[in-house]
Design a protein around this motif. Structure first.
Motif, short mmCIF file in Angstrom:
data_model
loop_
_atom_site.label_atom_id
_atom_site.label_comp_id
_atom_site.label_asym_id
_atom_site.label_seq_id
_atom_site.Cartn_x
_atom_site.Cartn_y
_atom_site.Cartn_z
N UNK A 268 3.42 -9.49 3.55
CA UNK A 268 4.40 -10.59 3.68
C UNK A 268 5.80 -10.00 3.83
N UNK A 269 6.12 -9.02 2.97
CA UNK A 269 7.46 -8.41 3.02
C UNK A 269 7.70 -7.75 4.37
N UNK A 270 6.69 -7.03 4.85
CA UNK A 270 6.86 -6.34 6.15
C UNK A 270 7.15 -7.35 7.26
N UNK A 271 6.40 -8.45 7.26
CA UNK A 271 6.62 -9.47 8.30
C UNK A 271 8.01 -10.06 8.21
N UNK A 272 8.47 -10.30 6.98
CA UNK A 272 9.81 -10.89 6.80
C UNK A 272 10.88 -9.92 7.28
N UNK A 273 10.66 -8.65 7.04
CA UNK A 273 11.65 -7.64 7.44
C UNK A 273 11.69 -7.45 8.96
N UNK A 274 10.59 -7.78 9.61
CA UNK A 274 10.54 -7.61 11.07
C UNK A 274 11.23 -8.75 11.80
N UNK A 275 11.53 -9.83 11.10
CA UNK A 275 12.14 -10.99 11.75
C UNK A 275 13.64 -11.03 11.49
N UNK A 276 14.39 -11.25 12.54
CA UNK A 276 15.86 -11.22 12.42
C UNK A 276 16.38 -12.22 11.39
N UNK B 104 6.26 -0.31 -1.74
CA UNK B 104 7.12 -1.50 -1.79
C UNK B 104 8.48 -1.19 -1.16
N UNK B 105 8.98 -0.01 -1.46
CA UNK B 105 10.27 0.38 -0.91
C UNK B 105 10.18 0.48 0.61
N UNK B 106 9.08 1.08 1.08
CA UNK B 106 8.90 1.21 2.53
C UNK B 106 8.78 -0.15 3.21
N UNK B 107 8.23 -1.12 2.48
CA UNK B 107 8.07 -2.46 3.06
C UNK B 107 9.39 -3.24 3.02
N UNK B 108 10.42 -2.67 2.44
CA UNK B 108 11.73 -3.33 2.46
C UNK B 108 12.03 -4.17 1.22
N UNK B 109 11.31 -3.88 0.13
CA UNK B 109 11.56 -4.63 -1.11
C UNK B 109 12.88 -4.14 -1.74
N UNK B 110 13.71 -5.08 -2.19
CA UNK B 110 14.99 -4.68 -2.80
C UNK B 110 14.81 -4.21 -4.23
N UNK B 111 13.91 -4.88 -4.96
CA UNK B 111 13.73 -4.52 -6.37
C UNK B 111 12.27 -4.71 -6.78
N UNK B 112 11.75 -3.76 -7.52
CA UNK B 112 10.34 -3.78 -7.91
C UNK B 112 10.24 -3.88 -9.42
N UNK B 113 9.53 -4.88 -9.91
CA UNK B 113 9.35 -5.03 -11.36
C UNK B 113 7.86 -5.04 -11.70
N UNK B 114 7.50 -4.33 -12.76
CA UNK B 114 6.08 -4.32 -13.13
C UNK B 114 5.80 -5.41 -14.17
N UNK B 115 4.63 -5.99 -14.06
CA UNK B 115 4.18 -7.00 -15.03
C UNK B 115 3.57 -6.28 -16.23
N UNK B 116 3.70 -6.72 -17.42
CA UNK B 116 4.49 -7.89 -17.83
C UNK B 116 5.97 -7.53 -17.95
#
Lengths: 411, 124
Positions: free
Chosen positions: B63-71, B93-105
């Motif tokens: 999902x993130x990759x697709x969002x990053x590919x769209x202007x 996640x970083x490569x997919x363009x995620x700004x911040x990564x949080x682990x559950x819980x």
């Protein structure tokens, strides 16, 4: 593993206010030789070491204190790693020998800590590797962490958030109750999973054939007895070699049924033989699963992304189950697995009707498979979405589901 | 008005997050199916996305990759939540363009702080 004694001898000599010449004379060597020893250019051991130690008022073991090149290298390596992360002053790297000389006890303690840390990292890697190769464990832990997240977030809202409507408070309390029930059910499943893994390592039962995995090195002895002891299989081994399969690939295109037909051999034994062959440029790796009509796993060799059950139970859409229901009929399928990969699978079942009249016929189905890229759109072989086990399969719209996806299960 | 799009499939986590964000006066829209997430984001036009790593039908990473590919969506702040906390997962996640990564819980306060931080960074 050389002992680094030079700097310690020099340090104790100076503490005893002895010149190199004086100490050398007392132990019967030349001053230049002692100089080489003090710079670790000559090794020192045995009587000479005892003599030097005695002259310095020590025992030989007190002088050496087990400081070895390995230990110094380990300390240096760790210091370099921390220095690159800015957590250690690079200027102090050159002082390592002074450190171990003057503080051998502390150096040992630090070295032991480094070794313990390295062992912990290795264990962590092993466990992490196990997790990534054990889909049930990985999925179950994922479910448990989701349960815990829901419980933690909701309970935080209940305790830390200010005024809350009674209805909302009751809803959150119910959610926590639900999640706790799910968490305990999932934990029980995990325990069962470990139990089943442990029982696989227990001594083999004499009444049932053992489940066996195959690795390159031990391919032959691990085959099921029904294959290993089958004289025809020895003949199959002679006929089907990697070279011959590759030479004749135009006739069969590496289709296992076509290979069996080309060499005029039984599909089952052909499948077993193909699963033994080392993959080559052209020759793909073959995975194999054999089950009986109670779905018990008789043999498995896993390759690629498709995970095979270790005892029983997989996705009812797998071609091996269709083959089981129609003995003698070859089944081909392109399995589109959950992780997105495609697997080319071929399955067939054989039924032994010649058993005691009161016993059901024993049917065994065998499935061989290879990994493949996306199938061609004009392919005549059907491509079917499949999973592994319903409890860890996220295909929510699957009509063949026999168990709820544990992540979505209602408490 | 701040609008948060929560892409998550676990109902009780969704409910807790919805309450938490709505208490801040933010508008919350939920999408539970990975395959429908990208289209939903285009329609919702959120200020920020809270995205789960594992979703039914399409992964959070995809999902993130697709969002990053769209202007239109390439600059949208995305906070990813995951039960997978290994180094390689964070790297992916970083490569997919995620700004911040949080682990559950995670703690609610930590989630809120991170969301506010991303919103503030997006404002500047």
């Amino acid at each position: 593993m050389r002992l680094m004694l030079g700097a310690r001898i020099q340090s104790f000599r100076k503490q005893n206010k002895l010149s190199q010449a004086e100490l050398a004379k007392r132990v019967g060597i030349s001053a230049s030789y002692l100089n080489l020893i003090e710079h670790d250019k000559r090794a020192v051991a045995g009587k000479l070491l005892s003599d030097i130690a005695r002259q310095l008022g020590l025992r030989a073991d007190q002088l050496s204190r087990g400081i070895t090149t390995d230990m110094i290298e380990r300390l240096q390596q760790t210091a370099r790693r921390f220095a690159s992360e800015g957590a250690f002053q690079p200027a102090e790297l050159s002082q390592i020998e002074q450190f171990v000389t003057h503080f051998p006890g502390w150096a040992h303690l630090l070295d032991e800590q480094i070794k313990a840390h390295e062992a912990g990292e290795k264990l962590n890697e092993l466990l992490s590797d196990r997790m990534s190769h054990d889909p049930v464990l990985a999925e179950t832990l994922h479910i448990m962490l989701s349960n815990i997240t829901a419980i933690r977030s909701t309970s935080e809202l209940l305790t830390l958030q200010g005024a809350m409507a009674d209805e909302q408070r009751a809803k959150f309390t119910r959610n926590i109750f639900q999640e706790s029930k799910r968490l305990s059910a999932t934990a029980e499943k995990l325990l069962l999973h470990f139990d089943s893994k442990i029982s696989l390592t227990e001594p083999e039962a004499t009444t049932s054939p053992p489940v066996s995995d195959v690795t390159k090195a031990e391919a032959q002895p691990n085959l099921p007895a029904s294959v290993r002891n089958d004289e025809t299989f020895h003949h199959v081994r002679q006929v089907i070699t990697a070279a011959r399969v590759m030479e004749t690939h135009k006739h069969h295109q590496f289709d296992p049924f076509a290979i069996a037909a080309y060499f005029e051999l039984s599909p089952r034994l052909t499948f077993y033989r193909l699963s033994e062959l080392e993959p080559h440029e052209m020759l793909p790796a073959f995975g194999l699963l054999e089950i009986d009509n109670a779905s018990g796993v008789l043999y498995r060799k896993e390759i690629g992304a498709l995970r095979l059950p270790s005892r029983s139970g997989a996705c009812p859409r797998w071609p091996i189950y269709r083959a089981l229901s129609s003995p003698g009929h070859p089944v081909m399928m392109r399995m589109h697995i959950n992780s997105g990969e495609f697997v080319n699978a071929f399955a067939i079942a054989e039924s032994d009707e010649r058993r005691h009249i009161h016993l059901p016929p024993l049917t065994k189905a065998v499935m061989i498979y290879t990994e493949m890229t996306a199938p061609r759109p004009d392919s005549y072989v059907p491509s079917v979405n499949v999973g592994f086990h319903c409890s860890i399969c996220a295909r929510t719209n699957c009509g063949d589901r026999r168990e709820t996806y544990a992540l979505l299960s209602e408490g | 008005m701040v609008r948060i799009c929560v892409i998550e499939d676990e109902p009780n986590i969704i409910e807790a997050m919805r309450y938490l964000f709505e208490s801040e006066g933010w508008d919350v829209v939920v999408v539970s199916d990975g395959a429908k997430a990208v289209a939903a984001v285009h329609e919702i036009r959120p200020s920020l996305i809270v995205l789960d790593y594992m979703l039914p039908n399409q992964s959070g990473l995809a999902v993130a990759r697709e969002l990053r590919e769209n202007k239109e969506t390439e600059g949208l702040p995305i906070l990813m939540l995951s039960a997978k906390g290994q180094h390689k997962d964070k790297e992916q996640a970083q490569l997919a363009g995620i700004n911040l990564f949080m682990t559950k819980p995670f703690a609610n306060s930590e989630l809120l702080d991170n969301v506010k931080q991303l919103l503030a960074a997006d404002d500047t």
